[in-house]
Design a protein around this motif. Structure first.
Motif, PDB file in Angstrom:
ATOM      1  N   PRO A   1      -2.667   4.632   3.161  1.00 26.40           N
ATOM      2  CA  PRO A   1      -1.190   4.711   2.749  1.00 26.40           C
ATOM      3  C   PRO A   1      -1.151   4.858   1.365  1.00 26.40           C
ATOM      4  CG  PRO A   1      -1.618   2.742   4.169  1.00 26.40           C
ATOM      5  CD  PRO A   1      -2.717   3.561   4.082  1.00 26.40           C
ATOM      6  N   GLU A   2      -2.016   4.111   0.663  1.00 24.36           N
ATOM      7  CA  GLU A   2      -2.007   4.282  -0.971  1.00 24.36           C
ATOM      8  C   GLU A   2      -2.412   5.751  -1.206  1.00 24.36           C
ATOM      9  OE1 GLU A   2      -3.712   2.230   1.058  1.00 24.36           O
ATOM     10  OE2 GLU A   2      -5.691   1.701   0.270  1.00 24.36           O
TER      11      GLU A   2
ATOM     12  N   ARG B   1       0.735  -1.260   0.099  1.00 20.41           N
ATOM     13  CA  ARG B   1       0.083   0.006  -0.100  1.00 20.41           C
ATOM     14  C   ARG B   1       0.876   1.186  -0.094  1.00 20.41           C
ATOM     15  NH1 ARG B   1      -4.657  -0.570   4.548  1.00 20.41           N
ATOM     16  NH2 ARG B   1      -5.614   1.126   3.157  1.00 20.41           N
TER      17      ARG B   1
ATOM     18  N   SER C   1      -1.380   2.103 -10.402  1.00 21.64           N
ATOM     19  CA  SER C   1      -2.370   2.547  -9.082  1.00 21.64           C
ATOM     20  C   SER C   1      -2.168   4.183  -8.915  1.00 21.64           C
ATOM     21  CB  SER C   1      -1.946   1.737  -7.965  1.00 21.64           C
ATOM     22  OG  SER C   1      -1.930   0.383  -8.152  1.00 21.64           O
ATOM     23  N   ILE C   2      -0.967   4.533  -8.912  1.00 20.22           N
ATOM     24  CA  ILE C   2      -0.841   6.015  -8.477  1.00 20.22           C
ATOM     25  C   ILE C   2      -1.203   6.828  -9.602  1.00 20.22           C
ATOM     26  CG2 ILE C   2       1.034   7.860  -8.414  1.00 20.22           C
ATOM     27  CD1 ILE C   2       2.647   5.566  -6.720  1.00 20.22           C
TER      28      ILE C   2
ATOM     29  N   LEU D   1       9.025   5.305  -9.050  1.00 26.09           N
ATOM     30  CA  LEU D   1       7.755   5.926  -8.629  1.00 26.09           C
ATOM     31  C   LEU D   1       8.036   7.798  -8.649  1.00 26.09           C
ATOM     32  CD1 LEU D   1       6.615   3.463  -5.821  1.00 26.09           C
ATOM     33  CD2 LEU D   1       5.920   3.482  -7.965  1.00 26.09           C
TER      34      LEU D   1
ATOM     35  N   ARG E   1       3.118   1.686  -1.842  1.00 19.63           N
ATOM     36  CA  ARG E   1       3.838   1.757  -3.038  1.00 19.63           C
ATOM     37  C   ARG E   1       2.427   2.538  -3.811  1.00 19.63           C
ATOM     38  NH1 ARG E   1       7.720   1.909  -0.270  1.00 19.63           N
ATOM     39  NH2 ARG E   1       9.650   0.661  -1.058  1.00 19.63           N
ATOM     40  N   GLY E   2       1.405   2.717  -3.139  1.00 20.08           N
ATOM     41  CA  GLY E   2       0.369   3.274  -3.868  1.00 20.08           C
ATOM     42  C   GLY E   2      -0.797   2.158  -4.400  1.00 20.08           C
ATOM     43  N   ILE E   3      -0.498   0.979  -4.117  1.00 13.63           N
ATOM     44  CA  ILE E   3      -1.516  -0.272  -4.647  1.00 13.63           C
ATOM     45  C   ILE E   3      -2.596  -0.193  -3.303  1.00 13.63           C
ATOM     46  CG2 ILE E   3      -1.505  -2.629  -4.823  1.00 13.63           C
ATOM     47  CD1 ILE E   3       1.494  -2.616  -5.433  1.00 13.63           C
ATOM     48  N   PRO E   4      -3.685   0.223  -3.880  1.00 17.19           N
ATOM     49  CA  PRO E   4      -4.900   0.002  -3.088  1.00 17.19           C
ATOM     50  C   PRO E   4      -5.219  -1.160  -2.262  1.00 17.19           C
ATOM     51  CG  PRO E   4      -5.797   0.513  -5.307  1.00 17.19           C
ATOM     52  CD  PRO E   4      -4.247   0.395  -5.311  1.00 17.19           C
TER      53      PRO E   4
ATOM     54  N   ALA F   1       0.870   7.801  -0.935  1.00 17.42           N
ATOM     55  CA  ALA F   1       1.673   7.401  -2.114  1.00 17.42           C
ATOM     56  C   ALA F   1       1.111   8.251  -3.325  1.00 17.42           C
ATOM     57  CB  ALA F   1       1.735   5.967  -2.266  1.00 17.42           C
TER      58      ALA F   1
END
Ligand code: ATP
Ligand code: MG
Lengths: 443, 252
Positions: free
Chosen positions: B74-75, A396, B107-108, B164, A398-401, B78
């Motif tokens: 957290p996401e 998460r 995802s980002i 990233l 790392r941005g992964i939902p 990010a």
């Protein structure tokens, strides 16, 4: 001891079918005897209840309460457009059963090599009754206490027969599609499968169990397998039936000298699935790999009960079952390694690992070793837990939902057993099914 | 506007207060270093900033580019541009580095309302980044961190950071476990990412790292507070004197 009302539908079916003379092989005394013994033993044992030790965690009450009618033969051929193949539409060999009966028009059997015969039980009774009388009921012998096995023996009508002659290698995988089709009233059938690999032969068989229509179904299958000396059987299974399906599968396999049984089963579907798997390692240096994975949600229930017998010296087995459960999903793993007194230098390892993705999910795991030889290397273990928090945070961060992170982690967890499937394209196909399941909204 | 503004932050874990009123402000393009004894709360700070669960923030606020992030997942953080290079990176068997990074980048992008990356172009860029970081390209096809050596894991963290392109990178002891040559390569890699739009918070125990990654500010953290801040010379001073003096300041 068995309650009359629960048995009635099946004993009535037996009487009606034998009375009408519609059960195949009526004229074969060995088969008649098998059926008679079957119905008698079933009558004595009854449908298993949790009081029976090996059924402690799986309750068949819901099955008993459903008024199943015997599935009739000669039904129209359904379209399989909505049923994705595990081997691809072009590759390999394919045999299709609908409610337990062969549908040749959907099958693709013309490319089998010489020495390999793939047919139905009903046809083999006419074409090669010797093969059946040599094996059917014989491989399974000695398991007098299996009520569902006996019920199958009494009522079996059709199924798969694969016979590969000595030294013949079937290169491409064989897909066995079993369609459970019911629109209205609940339907049941009792398929009987036979797989005979003569010495030094090899085949890959992949079962694909699916549903069409929304009705309740009950498939009570029995598979008997013999893997001859030096032969190799890769036997994989996908249980992807609807959540209206009861699925009980009893398997008895015998593995000869230097032979290899390579098994894997993935259960994503079903209302109630029970795999009762029994392997006997009868020849020295025989080897078994018995792996499984399961994903269950809602009120799905999946039970893998296995027995691996090491009968002679120098045999090996590896068994790993892994699964993830969400909602009120339940799983049972009962695994026994039985090492006979003569079976020195047995090398047997067994592991059960479950991920509980919700509060209400439940796993009952009972790994067991029964060892009567003194020079053995055996181990067993079981774990159950939640998703690893640090790993989840890592993904998460790392941005992964969350839902994707969860999918990736479960894929990673189950990937280890899928990885052991010998055919690469099948590894991919099974991984896809896992990804699909995980991508569906959770309840 | 600050890149990161931490005001009087208090946080506890399992009822025990670890961050005890911490203040820190990092401007855009700045590199700050935090040094401090074991257990002083450096990793805790990194975790609280990036939203790891299990910590309870009991006071203060954290503004990232002016936005309060403490309530975010957290996401989400990010997606805003925060990144943490872990002190102990996690192994994910069966998921290749390339797949993982594509998933992360997409995802980002999705969260930002941008379109997916071009997969081929992305893979090509990853390979080039590997070269610069002296990472074998094999690593891209291997499972994330699985069976990586300690040093490889740290390099892989910097590779992820490069892929990233965060606005704020927090590096938690990325130098520990690296041999001398690797320390140089990793530092070069980090330095290449320095830009007026990107800030960094470098947590380390070793002044040596700061010879390579020269910080704008150095902070000393003791028992959950920043007790002293200065320029890069503060790190040299610490190297000579140790933390004893600052520990007394904190206690006073
Ligand atoms: N789950 C936990 N339960 C209780 N205490 C914890 C927990 N996790 C961390 N701590 C405590 O919080 C304090 C700060 O830990 P933290 O990891 O932030 O220190 P650090 O400054 O990063 O140390 P190091 O230099 O060794 O990496 C330590 O005393 C640690 O024991
Ligand atoms: Mg730390």
């Amino acid at each position: 001891m068995a309650s009359e009302s629960a048995l009635e539908p099946f004993t009535e079916q037996y009487e009606a079918l034998t009375g009408a003379g519609t059960l195949p092989g009526d004229a074969l005394p060995w088969l008649k005897r098998l059926r008679e013994e079957g119905i008698q033993r079933f009558g004595e044992l009854g449908i298993p209840t949790p009081k029976v030790e090996v059924w402690k965690y799986t309750n068949l009450r819901a099955l008993e309460r459903t008024a199943f009618q015997p599935a009739a033969g000669g039904t129209a051929t359904p379209s399989l457009d909505t049923v994705p193949s595990l081997i691809g539409e072009q590759a390999g060999h394919r045999i299709v059963f609908v409610n337990g009966r062969l549908h040749a028009d959907l099958s693709r059997l013309d490319r089998l090599p010489d020495g390999a015969r793939l047919t139905s039980f009903a046809k083999a009774l006419d074409e090669d009754p010797g093969l059946l009388s040599d094996h059917v009921g014989r491989i399974a012998e000695g398991h007098d206490d299996q009520a569902m096995y006996h019920l199958n023996s009494a009522l079996m009508q059709d199924g798969l027969v694969l016979h590969v002659r000595g030294g013949v290698k079937v290169e491409e995988p064989i897909e066995v599609v079993s369609v459970a089709a019911a629109d209205g009233e609940p339907l049941s059938w009792h398929p009987r499968h036979l797989i005979v690999l003569d010495p030094d032969s090899e085949a890959t068989l992949v079962e694909n169990h699916v549903s069409l229509g929304g009705g309740a179904t009950f498939a009570n299958a029995v598979t008997e397998i013999t893997v001859g000396a030096g032969a190799r059987l890769h036997h994989y299974k996908l249980q992807d039936e609807a959540t209206t399906a009861f699925h009980i599968h009893t398997l008895h396999g015998r593995v000869g000298e230097n032979a290899f049984y390579d098994g894997f089963g993935l259960t994503v579907g079903g209302k109630l699935t029970r795999n009762d798997l029994h392997l006997r390692l009868e020849g020295s240096f025989s080897d078994a790999r018995l792996n499984g994975a399961y994903l269950q949600r809602g009120k799905q229930h999946c039970d893998n009960t296995t027995l691996i017998e090491h009968c002679v010296p120098d045999t090996t087995c590896r068994e790993v079952y892994k699964g993830a459960l969400e909602g009120k999903g339940r799983a049972v793993f009962q695994g026994k390694l039985h090492v006979h007194p003569d079976a020195q230098r047995t090398d047997g390892h067994q592991l059960s690992q479950a991920l509980l993705l919700s509060e209400e999910a439940e796993i009952d795991a009972k790994p067991e070793l029964e060892i009567y030889a003194d020079d053995v290397k055996c181990s067993h273990g079981s774990t159950a837990g939640e998703l690893e928090k640090t790993a989840l945070f890592y993904l998460r961060s790392r941005g992964i939902p969350y839902p994707v992170a969860r999918r990736i982690m479960v894929e990673s967890f189950l990937g280890g057993v899928v990885e052991e499937i010998t055919t690469e394209s099948l590894r991919t196909a099974f991984m896809e099914r896992i990804t699909n399941w995980l991508s569906q909204a959770s309840d | 506007m600050s890149m990161l503004e931490i005001k009087n932050l208090r946080a506890e874990i399992e009822g025990q207060e670890i961050l005890k009123g911490l203040n820190l402000s990092i401007g855009p393009g700045e590199v700050h270093a935090i040094m401090g004894p074991n257990g002083s709360g450096k990793s805790t700070l990194a975790h609280v900033l990036t939203g790891r669960e299990g910590y309870e923030v009991t006071g203060g606020e954290v503004l990232f580019q002016g936005r309060n992030v403490l309530e975010m997942e957290p996401e989400e953080r990010a997606a805003l541009g925060m990144f943490l290079a872990f002190q102990y990176p996690v192994e994910i068997p069966g998921v290749t580095m390339t797949t993982f990074l594509k998933e992360a980048v997409n995802s980002i992008r999705k969260a930002r309302g941008e379109k997916e990356i071009d997969a081929l172009q992305f893979t090509k860029e990853l390979r080039e980044r590997c070269k610069l970081l002296n990472i074998s390209q094999d690593m891209l096809r291997r499972s994330v961190n699985t069976g990586f050596s300690g040093g490889e894991k740290k390099r892989a963290e910097v590779l992820q950071m490069a892929a990233l392109e965060p606005k704020l990178a927090i590096l938690d002891e990325t130098d520990s476990g690296l041999d001398i040559d690797a320390l140089k390569t990793v530092s070069d890699g980090v330095n290449r990412l320095r830009s007026p739009e990107r800030s960094m918070l470098v947590i380390t125990h070793y002044q040596r790292l700061l010879n390579y990654i020269v910080p704008d500010r150095v902070h000393v953290m003791v028992r959950g507070q920043i007790v002293k801040s200065g320029d890069k010379n503060l790190a040299l001073q610490l190297e000579e004197q140790g933390y004893a003096e600052f520990a007394e300041e904190a206690a006073a």
